[in-house]
Design a protein around this motif. Structure first.
Motif, PDB file in Angstrom:
ATOM      1  N   THR A 168      18.550  16.268  24.278  1.00 14.41           N
ATOM      2  CA  THR A 168      18.218  17.300  25.257  1.00 14.41           C
ATOM      3  C   THR A 168      17.064  18.167  24.752  1.00 14.41           C
ATOM      4  O   THR A 168      16.086  18.429  25.473  1.00 14.41           O
ATOM      5  CB  THR A 168      19.455  18.182  25.525  1.00 14.41           C
ATOM      6  OG1 THR A 168      20.549  17.344  25.896  1.00 14.41           O
ATOM      7  CG2 THR A 168      19.157  19.169  26.651  1.00 14.41           C
ATOM      8  N   ASN A 169      17.195  18.605  23.517  1.00 10.00           N
ATOM      9  CA  ASN A 169      16.121  19.433  22.935  1.00 10.00           C
ATOM     10  C   ASN A 169      14.803  18.679  22.956  1.00 10.00           C
ATOM     11  O   ASN A 169      13.753  19.232  23.301  1.00 10.00           O
ATOM     12  CB  ASN A 169      16.479  19.808  21.493  1.00 10.00           C
ATOM     13  CG  ASN A 169      17.652  20.754  21.445  1.00 10.00           C
ATOM     14  OD1 ASN A 169      17.885  21.520  22.396  1.00 10.00           O
ATOM     15  ND2 ASN A 169      18.411  20.707  20.359  1.00 10.00           N
ATOM     16  N   TRP A 170      14.883  17.444  22.586  1.00 11.42           N
ATOM     17  CA  TRP A 170      13.652  16.663  22.508  1.00 11.42           C
ATOM     18  C   TRP A 170      12.991  16.540  23.863  1.00 11.42           C
ATOM     19  O   TRP A 170      11.775  16.672  24.005  1.00 11.42           O
ATOM     20  CB  TRP A 170      13.951  15.271  21.938  1.00 11.42           C
ATOM     21  CG  TRP A 170      12.717  14.433  21.867  1.00 11.42           C
ATOM     22  CD1 TRP A 170      11.619  14.667  21.100  1.00 11.42           C
ATOM     23  CD2 TRP A 170      12.445  13.260  22.623  1.00 11.42           C
ATOM     24  NE1 TRP A 170      10.675  13.699  21.325  1.00 11.42           N
ATOM     25  CE2 TRP A 170      11.158  12.831  22.251  1.00 11.42           C
ATOM     26  CE3 TRP A 170      13.163  12.523  23.570  1.00 11.42           C
ATOM     27  CZ2 TRP A 170      10.576  11.683  22.802  1.00 11.42           C
ATOM     28  CZ3 TRP A 170      12.590  11.395  24.103  1.00 11.42           C
ATOM     29  CH2 TRP A 170      11.293  10.979  23.726  1.00 11.42           C
ATOM     30  N   HIS A 171      13.810  16.331  24.900  1.00 10.10           N
ATOM     31  CA  HIS A 171      13.243  16.224  26.241  1.00 10.10           C
ATOM     32  C   HIS A 171      12.544  17.498  26.652  1.00 10.10           C
ATOM     33  O   HIS A 171      11.452  17.477  27.217  1.00 10.10           O
ATOM     34  CB  HIS A 171      14.355  15.904  27.254  1.00 10.10           C
ATOM     35  CG  HIS A 171      14.574  14.433  27.412  1.00 10.10           C
ATOM     36  ND1 HIS A 171      15.804  13.826  27.281  1.00 10.10           N
ATOM     37  CD2 HIS A 171      13.696  13.426  27.671  1.00 10.10           C
ATOM     38  CE1 HIS A 171      15.679  12.527  27.456  1.00 10.10           C
ATOM     39  NE2 HIS A 171      14.408  12.256  27.693  1.00 10.10           N
ATOM     40  N   ARG A 172      13.165  18.616  26.331  1.00  6.70           N
ATOM     41  CA  ARG A 172      12.543  19.897  26.696  1.00  6.70           C
ATOM     42  C   ARG A 172      11.187  20.031  26.022  1.00  6.70           C
ATOM     43  O   ARG A 172      10.213  20.498  26.612  1.00  6.70           O
ATOM     44  CB  ARG A 172      13.443  21.058  26.274  1.00  6.70           C
ATOM     45  CG  ARG A 172      14.650  21.202  27.193  1.00  6.70           C
ATOM     46  CD  ARG A 172      15.624  22.205  26.611  1.00  6.70           C
ATOM     47  NE  ARG A 172      16.781  22.399  27.475  1.00  6.70           N
ATOM     48  CZ  ARG A 172      17.995  22.696  27.026  1.00  6.70           C
ATOM     49  NH1 ARG A 172      18.205  22.798  25.718  1.00  6.70           N
ATOM     50  NH2 ARG A 172      18.982  22.869  27.864  1.00  6.70           N
ATOM     51  N   ILE A 173      11.152  19.646  24.770  1.00  9.03           N
ATOM     52  CA  ILE A 173       9.892  19.782  24.033  1.00  9.03           C
ATOM     53  C   ILE A 173       8.864  18.761  24.514  1.00  9.03           C
ATOM     54  O   ILE A 173       7.666  19.047  24.579  1.00  9.03           O
ATOM     55  CB  ILE A 173      10.169  19.664  22.517  1.00  9.03           C
ATOM     56  CG1 ILE A 173      10.789  20.984  22.046  1.00  9.03           C
ATOM     57  CG2 ILE A 173       8.894  19.355  21.752  1.00  9.03           C
ATOM     58  CD1 ILE A 173      11.047  21.073  20.592  1.00  9.03           C
ATOM     59  N   ALA A 174       9.366  17.591  24.878  1.00  9.68           N
ATOM     60  CA  ALA A 174       8.452  16.587  25.428  1.00  9.68           C
ATOM     61  C   ALA A 174       7.837  17.071  26.727  1.00  9.68           C
ATOM     62  O   ALA A 174       6.755  16.621  27.114  1.00  9.68           O
ATOM     63  CB  ALA A 174       9.201  15.267  25.639  1.00  9.68           C
ATOM     64  N   ASP A 175       8.532  18.006  27.389  1.00 15.93           N
ATOM     65  CA  ASP A 175       7.988  18.575  28.628  1.00 15.93           C
ATOM     66  C   ASP A 175       6.895  19.595  28.355  1.00 15.93           C
ATOM     67  O   ASP A 175       6.347  20.189  29.281  1.00 15.93           O
ATOM     68  CB  ASP A 175       9.115  19.242  29.435  1.00 15.93           C
ATOM     69  CG  ASP A 175       9.970  18.208  30.147  1.00 15.93           C
ATOM     70  OD1 ASP A 175       9.536  17.030  30.201  1.00 15.93           O
ATOM     71  OD2 ASP A 175      11.059  18.563  30.645  1.00 15.93           O
ATOM     72  N   GLY A 176       6.647  19.860  27.092  1.00 17.24           N
ATOM     73  CA  GLY A 176       5.529  20.737  26.778  1.00 17.24           C
ATOM     74  C   GLY A 176       5.939  22.107  26.281  1.00 17.24           C
ATOM     75  O   GLY A 176       5.085  22.933  25.959  1.00 17.24           O
ATOM     76  N   ARG A 177       7.216  22.381  26.198  1.00 12.71           N
ATOM     77  CA  ARG A 177       7.639  23.715  25.743  1.00 12.71           C
ATOM     78  C   ARG A 177       7.637  23.782  24.215  1.00 12.71           C
ATOM     79  O   ARG A 177       7.671  22.772  23.535  1.00 12.71           O
ATOM     80  CB  ARG A 177       9.034  24.011  26.292  1.00 12.71           C
ATOM     81  CG  ARG A 177       9.070  23.956  27.816  1.00 12.71           C
ATOM     82  CD  ARG A 177      10.484  24.116  28.342  1.00 12.71           C
ATOM     83  NE  ARG A 177      11.088  25.353  27.876  1.00 12.71           N
ATOM     84  CZ  ARG A 177      12.397  25.610  28.018  1.00 12.71           C
ATOM     85  NH1 ARG A 177      13.198  24.711  28.570  1.00 12.71           N
ATOM     86  NH2 ARG A 177      12.880  26.746  27.578  1.00 12.71           N
ATOM     87  N   THR A 178       7.602  24.999  23.688  1.00 14.83           N
ATOM     88  CA  THR A 178       7.587  25.139  22.234  1.00 14.83           C
ATOM     89  C   THR A 178       9.006  25.229  21.703  1.00 14.83           C
ATOM     90  O   THR A 178       9.946  25.578  22.427  1.00 14.83           O
ATOM     91  CB  THR A 178       6.842  26.427  21.820  1.00 14.83           C
ATOM     92  OG1 THR A 178       7.730  27.546  21.962  1.00 14.83           O
ATOM     93  CG2 THR A 178       5.613  26.649  22.686  1.00 14.83           C
ATOM     94  N   ALA A 179       9.129  24.945  20.438  1.00 18.13           N
ATOM     95  CA  ALA A 179      10.442  24.965  19.800  1.00 18.13           C
ATOM     96  C   ALA A 179      11.030  26.373  19.854  1.00 18.13           C
ATOM     97  O   ALA A 179      12.218  26.555  20.143  1.00 18.13           O
ATOM     98  CB  ALA A 179      10.331  24.489  18.358  1.00 18.13           C
TER      99      ALA A 179
END
Lengths: 198, 198
Positions: A168-179
């Motif tokens: 889930t975290n990875w998908h969010r970051i793959a969407d362009g958001r920062t950690a």
DNA sequence: GTTGCCGAGTTGCTTTTTTAACCGGGTCAC
DNA sequence: GTGACCCGGTTAAAAAAGCAACTCGGCAAC
């Protein structure tokens, strides 16, 4: 700490790193299937048999970064302080990983890390091999949790939760958001998921 | 040129360089007698037996830079074009060395090279060992020049001339002058000396 | 004066690495 | 289809490197 290493051990470690780093960087640049083990051996300046002495298969050239965390869950459980529930220890450990943006939690926006995750999950043979690692991890965790089917069930559930959270975290970051941006949600998700495990 | 080297040869060369460079730099920094072969091995990240596999004695750790030119005079004579006098070939070779500021001609003002020369000639055991190299060189040159005492005499004279020329150049540079500045005199000296050899 | 240490080399044994050759499966040409 | 190659992976033998323990000479402490 762990310094009193001899010459031999030091060079082995360096060779291992050289091979692993060369492999990952070549894979990231050209794709897993378009790089041969010969290319990697040449880039790392070792012979092919030497390469295979360090990594049993081509896939392991990528997955050794996961292998470094091999058995971590089991260790966390085994080394937990007295009076602490296994699930609690694992929960805290995962949150600590989140806080330091450990790549295994999926909460890391470093471009190289993102590209690496993409590589692993979009290459079938890698994803396949990865599940084998996870199985061994599960086995070890089950051992640490006790005996019987109960232990295995709980181990499987814990690791499943961790995988989902990381994904889930990875998908969010793959969407362009920062950690940093994702971090609060990630913590909330983890708290929810681990709470439900109890 | 000489590129198609295997992995083995390449690494050996690198190891050799690592040892030699570590040795010279430590010697220049602390002096020949205040650096042990253990220190050098440690700095080069090799074991002591390995070090001695590459260099038979501590002195050779310094002198390998001369050893690289071992037998050069003999080679020059042997490979000279037809109809060319040996002395002429050697003369031309020395002048070419002068022109490219080859350290063996003494005509090089690079601080590291100057310090290196100083190290060699002010350390008795090194100077001593160096004469052994020169003897072998003389032997080889004599062989190339012919047979009998005549050849030996001429070889000795040629090398003596070269040594004096190099030493003279080095002194001038040790006095603070630049290689470019000294060059004309060095050429004149060489012309004079080689001319007188005939 | 002998005991102990240090430094240059050496020796035997083990581990690591290279080399070249090979196996078995896949693919492409013809 | 079959022969030529590429690729992942393996094998056996030989080279090279590491390690530990040794010799031998010098030198300083006591």
């Amino acid at each position: 700490m762990s310094e009193p290493t001899g010459l031999r051990a030091r060079k082995k470690e360096r060779t291992r790193d050289a091979i692993g780093d060369a492999a990952v960087s070549l894979f990231l640049e050209h794709g897993f299937d378009r790089v041969s083990v010969n290319d990697i051996a040449a880039a790392a300046e070792v012979s092919k048999p030497t390469l295979f002495r360090y990594f049993p298969t081509k896939e392991d050239l990528v997955l050794h970064r996961f292998a470094d965390h091999q058995g971590e869950a089991a260790r966390v459980v085994r080394e937990r302080g007295s009076g602490i529930e296994p699930v609690t220890a694992l929960h805290r450990h995962f949150r600590a990983g989140l806080d330091r943006h450990d790549p295994v939690t999926g909460l890391n926006d470093h471009p190289e890390v993102v590209a690496f995750h993409r590589l692993v999950f979009t290459t079938p043979s890698l994803a396949g091999r990865l599940t084998r690692y996870q199985l061994e991890d599960e086995e070890a965790l089950a051992d640490a949790l006790g005996e019987g089917v109960q232990a295995h069930l709980r181990a499987a559930q814990v690791l499943a939760v961790q995988r989902v959270l990381a994904r889930t975290n990875w998908h969010r970051i793959a969407d362009g958001r920062t950690a940093a941006d994702v971090h609060p949600e990630a913590v909330a998700d983890a708290d929810l998921a681990f709470h439900r495990l109890r």
